[in-house]
Design an enzyme around this catalytic site. Structure first.
Site, short mmCIF file in Angstrom:
data_model
loop_
_atom_site.label_atom_id
_atom_site.label_comp_id
_atom_site.label_asym_id
_atom_site.label_seq_id
_atom_site.Cartn_x
_atom_site.Cartn_y
_atom_site.Cartn_z
N ASP A 141 0.96 -1.30 0.01
CA ASP A 141 -0.14 0.24 -0.12
C ASP A 141 0.96 1.17 0.21
O ASP A 141 2.15 1.10 0.00
CB ASP A 141 -0.90 0.08 1.34
CG ASP A 141 -2.14 0.83 0.91
OD1 ASP A 141 -3.31 0.47 1.65
OD2 ASP A 141 -2.04 1.88 -0.03
C1 GLC Z 1 -4.51 4.08 -0.37
C2 GLC Z 1 -5.36 2.91 0.02
C3 GLC Z 1 -5.49 1.80 -0.86
C4 GLC Z 1 -5.15 2.62 -2.15
C5 GLC Z 1 -3.82 2.98 -2.45
C6 GLC Z 1 -3.47 3.51 -3.86
O1 GLC Z 1 -3.42 4.49 0.73
O2 GLC Z 1 -5.27 2.34 1.27
O3 GLC Z 1 -6.52 1.07 -0.76
O4 GLC Z 1 -5.42 1.27 -3.27
O5 GLC Z 1 -3.47 3.90 -1.50
O6 GLC Z 1 -4.42 4.71 -4.04
#
Ligand code: GLC
Length: 743
Positions: free
Chosen positions: A289
């Site tokens: 993440d």
């Molecule tokens: C965010 C979220 C995740 C998302 C990623 C990209 O922090 O936790 O669910 O897919 O970043 O945007």
């Protein structure tokens, strides 16, 4: 400056033509492996590390910070994938940089959070789950993929399969609620919709199982907070949906921000290698993440970014989202012998294989086609489906004296509240490329349906948040002048979703005070709720004539709600999550265990002094404009052989005067186990349609796997013994019978 070479996708075309044999399917696998081998043999260590790096573009912001030199990184071959970039033109331009300005011309992957629709926005995931309609959910993902791939995207960071029992946690909005079985069915449907049968198909895209794992159980419901649970609870409640979509060939996994057993998920060899690879045989790639590698430093698990990078790659993380840790330190770590080049090669191969399967080496621009974009995005057909899907997601929580549906001839409606004529909130959080200016408000939806037949006396009344009573008088006047009152109340879209936990889950602002004033007029008051989580609604439940839970329904909100208000559609939604009476009951969920002192009249039993143990609304609950009668359960046997099957049947009758849909739910309970077992566990459901007076037999077939669980030795087993079996219209309203599971 790189020596100019022939871009790889041209080489591939030659390679495939020369290598193809009559057994295309088999040789294509051989061709794919040989192509990847050959490409990797050409790659420098830096170019390999580039493939493990994912950066956001500045077209959308979904995390703490943006790096401002991602274009330079693309040109330098230091990036393998970009997220938050879409449209055919923009992706084509970025792809051109990668393909024509780098030494090997390896195409980029384009990812995005296509969570509940791309341009045509569907109900938020908690709402779509409330439809319990797996075909509709699969079709919504298919449409989302068609729109997203028409705008150059290859990869969605969806489905989010985090089970959660805590409505304080803002991301409950993105979840499928509290039940592992229901979450697993929804996740399967979404992966099928996104990925289809062939990733080379221009309308399909890579899906992502996130957030691995147990992100939905943060202490106190506070986003990103510590997660502590037993491995039994992890295996039996939080991992099953992730395991289920391995069987749907999910392409990628995303690591969670939280720690688990004291180890950040992004550095967890237990999760990323032992469970995901060794136990489950996952073959796709793992992405972190947003900067979650870097965050192992504040977690207190890594000394610095370099140490975090070493931990992550050796735990099983293939791609670094936005952290630039792999970019900055992996080459050094290889030189120091702390990371093997074989580990890097394994990660690179997994990523290149996905690019190959998407057909990007044959034509890197195949998804970036303005013509397809113009033809496939926000079509009338997509919007028509969205309206039908949104209607199915609405849950009727209360309907005293059948005040709903409203008559076509209702002369005047007072439409009051901050969600009545508000476009922005309707597409909810994580609405990605959704255009809220195209969403239909409730006010517009009623106008669309009623036209001049009904006078709408609209009054804002109050805002969502402000402590401002200046609009109360006008609202009261509107109500006094009208035959019926509709109050549209709820939260702003940003009050749920990521980084949006709330410690109290009442209606924000003065909405409830306005409601109390309005109901004093003695008119029928219908409450339409728009929000991303369960709220504490005891007061509304007591005083409102009717309550519709509409979540955030997306682009076609107003028309879908009007369809239900006036009976063009008979509501069929069921709650995927328990509604607490107050925040003190949290976590409260239906599949709890019995304790040694289950609640009774006695003093020394498990209960509160100040509130009932029961929820306001239970899991699986939802009313209809008609009524359904359930026969007693019929079993094919009361002694089920452990390697045999058991059939459980009921006859459901529509005893009302209107067509309706019913979600028939099946639960089981193991009375005695080697570990304490839940009071109920959802093991099956079927959504059926019934005309007035029509009866339908619904049969469920159970095998031992439907009764199995992970025991104290992490073995997935069913245990012989006595079971109760329940079938009904919600977890709290069921017929019950019993059977024995035999050795
Ligand atoms: C965010 C979220 C995740 C998302 C990623 C990209 O922090 O936790 O669910 O897919 O970043 O945007």
């Amino acid at each position: 400056m790189h020596k100019k070479t022939i871009p790889y996708f041209i080489l591939l075309s030659l390679f495939v033509m020369l290598s193809c044999t009559s057994e295309k399917q088999d040789s294509s696998t051989g061709v794919m492996d040989r192509f990847i081998d050959d490409l990797m043999n050409q790659m420098t260590l830096e170019e390999k590390i580039g493939q493990l790096t994912l950066y956001t573009s500045d077209m959308d912001h979904t995390g703490p910070f943006i790096r401002d030199h991602y274009l330079e990184d693309i040109r330098a071959g230091r990036v393998g994938a970009i997220f938050n970039a879409y449209t055919a033109d923009y992706t084509r331009e970025l792809q051109r940089m990668a393909v024509e300005e780098t030494r090997l011309g390896i195409p980029l992957l384009f990812g995005y959070d296509v969570i509940h629709g791309h341009r045509t926005i569907f109900p938020i995931p908690l709402g779509e789950t409330a439809s319990w309609d797996m075909e509709a959910i699969e079709e919504s993902a298919r449409i989302a993929a068609r729109e997203a791939t028409a705008e150059g995207l290859h990869w969605t960071f969806s489905p989010m399969v985090d089970v959660t029992r805590d409505p304080r946690w803002g991301r409950i909005a993105e979840s499928s609620g509290e039940d592992p079985f229901l979450t697993a069915q929804v996740a399967r449907a979404k992966v099928r919709g996104y990925q289809g049968d062939d990733l080379r198909d221009l309308h399909t895209m890579l899906a992502t199982a996130k957030h691995f794992a147990a992100y939905g159980a943060p202490q106190a419901g506070r986003d990103y907070h510590t997660v502590d649970m037993s491995e039994l609870v992890l295996r039996n409640k939080f991992l099953p949906p992730f395991k289920a979509i391995i069987e749907e060939d999910i392409a990628t996994f995303m690591t969670a921000f939280n720690d688990l057993f004291g180890v950040p998920a992004t550095g967890s060899e237990y999760l990323l290698t032992q469970v995901l690879r060794e136990e489950w045989g996952f073959e796709g790639f793992v992405v972190t993440d947003y900067t979650s590698i870097n965050e192992m430093v504040p977690h207190g698990f890594a000394r610095d970014d370099k140490h975090a990078g070493e931990l992550a790659i050796n735990a099983g993380v293939d791609m670094d989202m936005q952290g630039a840790v792999y970019n900055d330190y992996l080459a050094e770590l290889v030189e120091e012998g702390k990371v093997s080049e074989a580990t890097i090669d394994q990660a690179v191969r997994r990523i290149l294989l996905m690019k190959y399967k998407l057909g990007l080496f044959e034509d890197p621009y195949r998804y970036s086609d303005p013509q397809r974009e113009a033809e496939l995005v926000m079509t009338e057909e997509n919007l028509e489906f969205a309206r039908d899907f949104s209607r199915k997601s609405i849950v009727l929580l209360k309907n005293d004296d059948n005040v709903l549906p409203l008559s076509d001839d209702v002369r005047s409606i007072a439409l009051i509240g901050p969600m009545a004529d508000n476009q922005r909130d309707l597409i909810g959080s994580w609405s990605a490329a959704g255009d809220y200016t195209k969403s239909v408000t409730l006010r517009q939806g009623i106008i669309n349906r009623q036209g001049e037949r009904t006078r709408i006396n609209y009054a804002l009344g109050t805002t969502v948040l402000d402590e401002d009573r200046s609009g109360f008088a006008a609202a009261l006047r509107a109500a006094a002048q009208s035959d019926v009152v509709i109050m549209a109340l709820g939260e702003h879209y940003w009050q749920s979703g990521e980084a949006a936990s709330r410690s109290m889950i009442d209606l924000p602002g003065l909405q409830e005070e306005l409601f109390d004033e309005i109901v004093k007029l003695g008119k029928p008051v219908i409450v339409v709720l728009m929000k991303g989580r369960p709220l504490t609604l005891e007061n509304l439940d007591e005083k409102a004539s009717a309550i519709l839970e509409t979540w955030f329904l997306g682009t076609t909100t107003g028309d879908a709600i009007a369809d239900v208000l006036f009976g063009d559609y008979n509501p069929s939604g069921k709650l995927p999550v328990t509604y607490p009476r107050n925040v003190g009951q949290i976590p409260i969920f239906y599949n709890a265990r019995n304790t040694g002192r289950p609640k009774s009249e006695g003093k020394f039993t498990s209960k509160y002094l100040d509130v009932s143990n029961s929820p306001l609304y239970p899991f699986g609950y939802g009313l209809s404009y008609t009524t359904f009668d359930y026969s007693d359960i019929r079993l094919s046997t009361t002694q089920m052989p452990i390697n045999g099957t058991l059939e459980a049947s009921v006859t459901v009758t529509n005893t009302g005067d209107r067509f309706g849909e019913e979600v028939v739910q099946l639960y089981t309970r193991q009375l005695v186990g080697s570990i304490t077992r839940p009071l109920m566990e959802l093991r099956g459901f079927e959504k059926i349609t019934l005309d007035p007076g029509e009866s339908r037999e619904v049969t469920f077939e159970l095998t031992w796997k439907d009764l199995a669980f992970y025991n104290a030795n992490n073995q997935f087993r069913a245990e012989p013994g006595e079971f109760h079996l329940f079938i009904g219209t919600s977890s709290a309203e069921v017929k019950q019978t019993a059977f024995s599971l035999m050795e």
